[in-house]
Design a protein around this motif. Structure first.
Motif, PDB file in Angstrom:
ATOM      1  N   ILE A 183     -48.465   2.937 -83.307  1.00 23.92           N
ATOM      2  CA  ILE A 183     -48.607   2.814 -81.857  1.00 23.92           C
ATOM      3  C   ILE A 183     -49.973   2.242 -81.496  1.00 23.92           C
ATOM      4  CG2 ILE A 183     -48.839   4.144 -79.718  1.00 23.92           C
ATOM      5  CD1 ILE A 183     -45.969   3.576 -80.580  1.00 23.92           C
ATOM      6  N   ASP A 184     -51.015   2.647 -82.226  1.00 26.33           N
ATOM      7  CA  ASP A 184     -52.351   2.105 -81.958  1.00 26.33           C
ATOM      8  C   ASP A 184     -52.347   0.586 -82.092  1.00 26.33           C
ATOM      9  OD1 ASP A 184     -53.369   4.596 -81.455  1.00 26.33           O
ATOM     10  OD2 ASP A 184     -54.309   4.852 -83.422  1.00 26.33           O
ATOM     11  N   LYS A 185     -51.687   0.082 -83.147  1.00 25.69           N
ATOM     12  CA  LYS A 185     -51.632  -1.362 -83.354  1.00 25.69           C
ATOM     13  C   LYS A 185     -50.809  -2.050 -82.267  1.00 25.69           C
ATOM     14  CE  LYS A 185     -54.165  -2.577 -86.800  1.00 25.69           C
ATOM     15  NZ  LYS A 185     -55.292  -3.513 -86.558  1.00 25.69           N
ATOM     16  N   ILE A 186     -49.678  -1.450 -81.912  1.00 29.70           N
ATOM     17  CA  ILE A 186     -48.838  -2.039 -80.866  1.00 29.70           C
ATOM     18  C   ILE A 186     -49.603  -2.100 -79.548  1.00 29.70           C
ATOM     19  CG2 ILE A 186     -46.779  -1.636 -79.431  1.00 29.70           C
ATOM     20  CD1 ILE A 186     -45.389  -0.581 -81.957  1.00 29.70           C
ATOM     21  N   ILE A 187     -50.298  -1.009 -79.210  1.00 31.48           N
ATOM     22  CA  ILE A 187     -51.085  -0.978 -77.969  1.00 31.48           C
ATOM     23  C   ILE A 187     -52.170  -2.053 -78.005  1.00 31.48           C
ATOM     24  CG2 ILE A 187     -52.779   0.376 -76.665  1.00 31.48           C
ATOM     25  CD1 ILE A 187     -51.095   2.862 -77.309  1.00 31.48           C
ATOM     26  N   GLU A 188     -52.824  -2.196 -79.153  1.00 30.97           N
ATOM     27  CA  GLU A 188     -53.872  -3.214 -79.282  1.00 30.97           C
ATOM     28  C   GLU A 188     -53.301  -4.615 -79.056  1.00 30.97           C
ATOM     29  OE1 GLU A 188     -56.779  -5.137 -82.735  1.00 30.97           O
ATOM     30  OE2 GLU A 188     -55.828  -3.177 -83.073  1.00 30.97           O
ATOM     31  N   TYR A 189     -52.170  -4.904 -79.712  1.00 28.20           N
ATOM     32  CA  TYR A 189     -51.585  -6.241 -79.608  1.00 28.20           C
ATOM     33  C   TYR A 189     -51.067  -6.520 -78.200  1.00 28.20           C
ATOM     34  CZ  TYR A 189     -51.665  -6.239 -84.748  1.00 28.20           C
ATOM     35  OH  TYR A 189     -52.063  -6.188 -86.058  1.00 28.20           O
ATOM     36  N   VAL A 190     -50.370  -5.522 -77.634  1.00 30.90           N
ATOM     37  CA  VAL A 190     -49.789  -5.722 -76.300  1.00 30.90           C
ATOM     38  C   VAL A 190     -50.894  -5.852 -75.248  1.00 30.90           C
ATOM     39  CG1 VAL A 190     -48.427  -4.612 -74.483  1.00 30.90           C
ATOM     40  CG2 VAL A 190     -47.599  -4.605 -76.831  1.00 30.90           C
ATOM     41  N   SER A 191     -51.905  -5.001 -75.334  1.00 33.19           N
ATOM     42  CA  SER A 191     -53.000  -5.052 -74.353  1.00 33.19           C
ATOM     43  C   SER A 191     -53.714  -6.394 -74.408  1.00 33.19           C
ATOM     44  CB  SER A 191     -53.994  -3.915 -74.606  1.00 33.19           C
ATOM     45  OG  SER A 191     -53.372  -2.653 -74.462  1.00 33.19           O
ATOM     46  N   GLU A 192     -53.939  -6.885 -75.624  1.00 35.70           N
ATOM     47  CA  GLU A 192     -54.597  -8.185 -75.757  1.00 35.70           C
ATOM     48  C   GLU A 192     -53.695  -9.310 -75.267  1.00 35.70           C
ATOM     49  OE1 GLU A 192     -56.731 -11.023 -79.138  1.00 35.70           O
ATOM     50  OE2 GLU A 192     -56.063  -8.995 -79.651  1.00 35.70           O
ATOM     51  N   GLY A 193     -52.431  -9.249 -75.637  1.00 36.96           N
ATOM     52  CA  GLY A 193     -51.510 -10.308 -75.256  1.00 36.96           C
ATOM     53  C   GLY A 193     -51.263 -10.376 -73.758  1.00 36.96           C
ATOM     54  N   MET A 194     -51.225  -9.214 -73.095  1.00 38.12           N
ATOM     55  CA  MET A 194     -50.946  -9.182 -71.663  1.00 38.12           C
ATOM     56  C   MET A 194     -52.151  -9.591 -70.825  1.00 38.12           C
ATOM     57  SD  MET A 194     -48.645  -5.716 -71.271  1.00 38.12           S
ATOM     58  CE  MET A 194     -48.274  -5.959 -69.540  1.00 38.12           C
ATOM     59  N   THR A 195     -53.345  -9.414 -71.374  1.00 39.53           N
ATOM     60  CA  THR A 195     -54.542  -9.626 -70.558  1.00 39.53           C
ATOM     61  C   THR A 195     -55.358 -10.839 -70.989  1.00 39.53           C
ATOM     62  OG1 THR A 195     -55.826  -8.115 -71.978  1.00 39.53           O
ATOM     63  CG2 THR A 195     -54.745  -7.171 -70.050  1.00 39.53           C
ATOM     64  N   ARG A 196     -54.963 -11.503 -72.078  1.00 38.60           N
ATOM     65  CA  ARG A 196     -55.712 -12.666 -72.545  1.00 38.60           C
ATOM     66  C   ARG A 196     -55.646 -13.783 -71.509  1.00 38.60           C
ATOM     67  NH1 ARG A 196     -53.383 -13.758 -77.715  1.00 38.60           N
ATOM     68  NH2 ARG A 196     -51.861 -15.038 -76.633  1.00 38.60           N
ATOM     69  N   PRO A 197     -56.769 -14.396 -71.191  1.00 40.38           N
ATOM     70  CA  PRO A 197     -56.742 -15.478 -70.189  1.00 40.38           C
ATOM     71  C   PRO A 197     -55.800 -16.598 -70.587  1.00 40.38           C
ATOM     72  CG  PRO A 197     -58.996 -14.832 -70.725  1.00 40.38           C
ATOM     73  CD  PRO A 197     -58.116 -14.140 -71.716  1.00 40.38           C
ATOM     74  N   LYS A 198     -55.185 -17.208 -69.600  1.00 44.28           N
ATOM     75  CA  LYS A 198     -54.291 -18.331 -69.867  1.00 44.28           C
ATOM     76  C   LYS A 198     -55.090 -19.499 -70.440  1.00 44.28           C
ATOM     77  CE  LYS A 198     -50.821 -17.473 -66.294  1.00 44.28           C
ATOM     78  NZ  LYS A 198     -50.158 -18.046 -65.098  1.00 44.28           N
ATOM     79  N   GLU A 199     -54.481 -20.155 -71.407  1.00 43.31           N
ATOM     80  CA  GLU A 199     -55.112 -21.347 -71.946  1.00 43.31           C
ATOM     81  C   GLU A 199     -54.829 -22.530 -71.025  1.00 43.31           C
ATOM     82  OE1 GLU A 199     -53.670 -21.925 -75.851  1.00 43.31           O
ATOM     83  OE2 GLU A 199     -54.498 -20.034 -76.636  1.00 43.31           O
ATOM     84  N   PRO A 200     -55.821 -23.367 -70.821  1.00 47.22           N
ATOM     85  CA  PRO A 200     -55.567 -24.535 -69.971  1.00 47.22           C
ATOM     86  C   PRO A 200     -54.535 -25.448 -70.607  1.00 47.22           C
ATOM     87  CG  PRO A 200     -57.675 -24.720 -71.094  1.00 47.22           C
ATOM     88  CD  PRO A 200     -57.173 -23.334 -71.366  1.00 47.22           C
ATOM     89  N   PRO A 201     -53.719 -26.117 -69.806  1.00 50.74           N
ATOM     90  CA  PRO A 201     -52.709 -27.006 -70.383  1.00 50.74           C
ATOM     91  C   PRO A 201     -53.346 -28.121 -71.183  1.00 50.74           C
ATOM     92  CG  PRO A 201     -52.947 -27.364 -68.013  1.00 50.74           C
ATOM     93  CD  PRO A 201     -53.734 -26.141 -68.348  1.00 50.74           C
ATOM     94  N   LYS A 202     -52.714 -28.434 -72.332  1.00 50.14           N
ATOM     95  CA  LYS A 202     -53.230 -29.482 -73.192  1.00 50.14           C
ATOM     96  C   LYS A 202     -53.003 -30.856 -72.551  1.00 50.14           C
ATOM     97  CE  LYS A 202     -52.530 -26.882 -77.473  1.00 50.14           C
ATOM     98  NZ  LYS A 202     -51.855 -26.884 -78.796  1.00 50.14           N
ATOM     99  N   GLU A 203     -54.022 -31.662 -72.687  1.00 42.50           N
ATOM    100  CA  GLU A 203     -53.886 -33.010 -72.144  1.00 42.50           C
ATOM    101  C   GLU A 203     -53.010 -33.848 -73.071  1.00 42.50           C
ATOM    102  OE1 GLU A 203     -57.628 -34.772 -71.499  1.00 42.50           O
ATOM    103  OE2 GLU A 203     -58.355 -33.192 -70.160  1.00 42.50           O
ATOM    104  N   PRO A 204     -52.151 -34.667 -72.498  1.00 41.99           N
ATOM    105  CA  PRO A 204     -51.277 -35.503 -73.334  1.00 41.99           C
ATOM    106  C   PRO A 204     -52.084 -36.517 -74.128  1.00 41.99           C
ATOM    107  CG  PRO A 204     -51.113 -36.134 -71.005  1.00 41.99           C
ATOM    108  CD  PRO A 204     -51.961 -34.888 -71.059  1.00 41.99           C
TER     109      PRO A 204
END
Length: 204
Positions: A183-204
């Motif tokens: 559960i500690d690992k799941i919480i770590e992964y989910v918390s990071e994944g849900m709150t990580r800033p959006k990456e800017p869209p890649k330029e073509p």
């Protein structure tokens, strides 16, 4: 059937919540009978049905009281002055700690009471459960407005949080010793994944 004053009604109602909770903790939902509850409260069986149509409805009322703590936790989550990932992780860990320290909630998860409750609840109470879930969606919307989540789908975010908390139902299957580190690992992964800033869209 006797008529009760409002004060008597409140006394009987609170007695059923208190004694019902004690019996549910001791025996679980399946093995607790309405006869057990009315005997503990010193009331007639007919009086029970003035308040609840089944023991499952009483169980649901007790559960709603316990969930008041959860609502307080959600409110505190909004006020915590922490970075988004740490705030989300703190919420999950506090929620699991509360469940582990509460013998009634332990029974909800460990004795199969939750599954039985869902099967037996009338439709209007199931709707009430849905409304409770919507409260979680409102909290997620607040986080999104604060810029705490990388996604803007509040229902999806609330569903992910609910899914993580529901893993408590599977503690026995995962094994008591393995459960905490998993559960500690799941919480770590989910918390990071849900709150990580959006990456800017890649330029073509």
């Amino acid at each position: 059937m006797p008529k009760f004053t409002e004060q008597e009604k409140e006394h009987i109602y609170q007695c059923m919540l208190t004694k019902g909770k004690e019996l549910f903790i001791q025996y679980g939902l399946a093995k607790t009978s309405i006869d057990d509850i009315v005997l503990a409260c010193g009331i007639a069986k007919g009086s029970f049905y003035k308040f609840f149509s089944s023991k499952e409805e009483l169980y649901f009322a007790v559960l709603k009281n316990e969930e008041g703590v959860r609502n307080q936790l959600l409110s505190e989550l909004l006020r915590e002055d922490l970075p988004p990932k740490e705030r989300m992780s703190s919420f999950f860990h506090k929620a699991y700690q509360l469940a582990d320290e509460n013998p009634f909630l332990q029974n909800v998860f460990q004795k199969g009471d939750y599954e039985r409750l869902v099967r037996k609840l009338p439709e209007h109470l199931q709707q009430s459960s849905l409304e409770d879930m919507n409260k979680g969606v409102e909290v997620m919307k607040s986080f999104i407005r604060q810029g705490s989540f990388r996604d803007d789908d509040a229902e999806l975010a609330a569903g992910v949080m609910r899914a993580v908390l529901m893993l408590r139902l599977h503690k026995d299957q995962l094994g008591a010793e393995s459960f905490s580190p998993i559960i500690d690992k799941i919480i770590e992964y989910v918390s990071e994944g849900m709150t990580r800033p959006k990456e800017p869209p890649k330029e073509p």
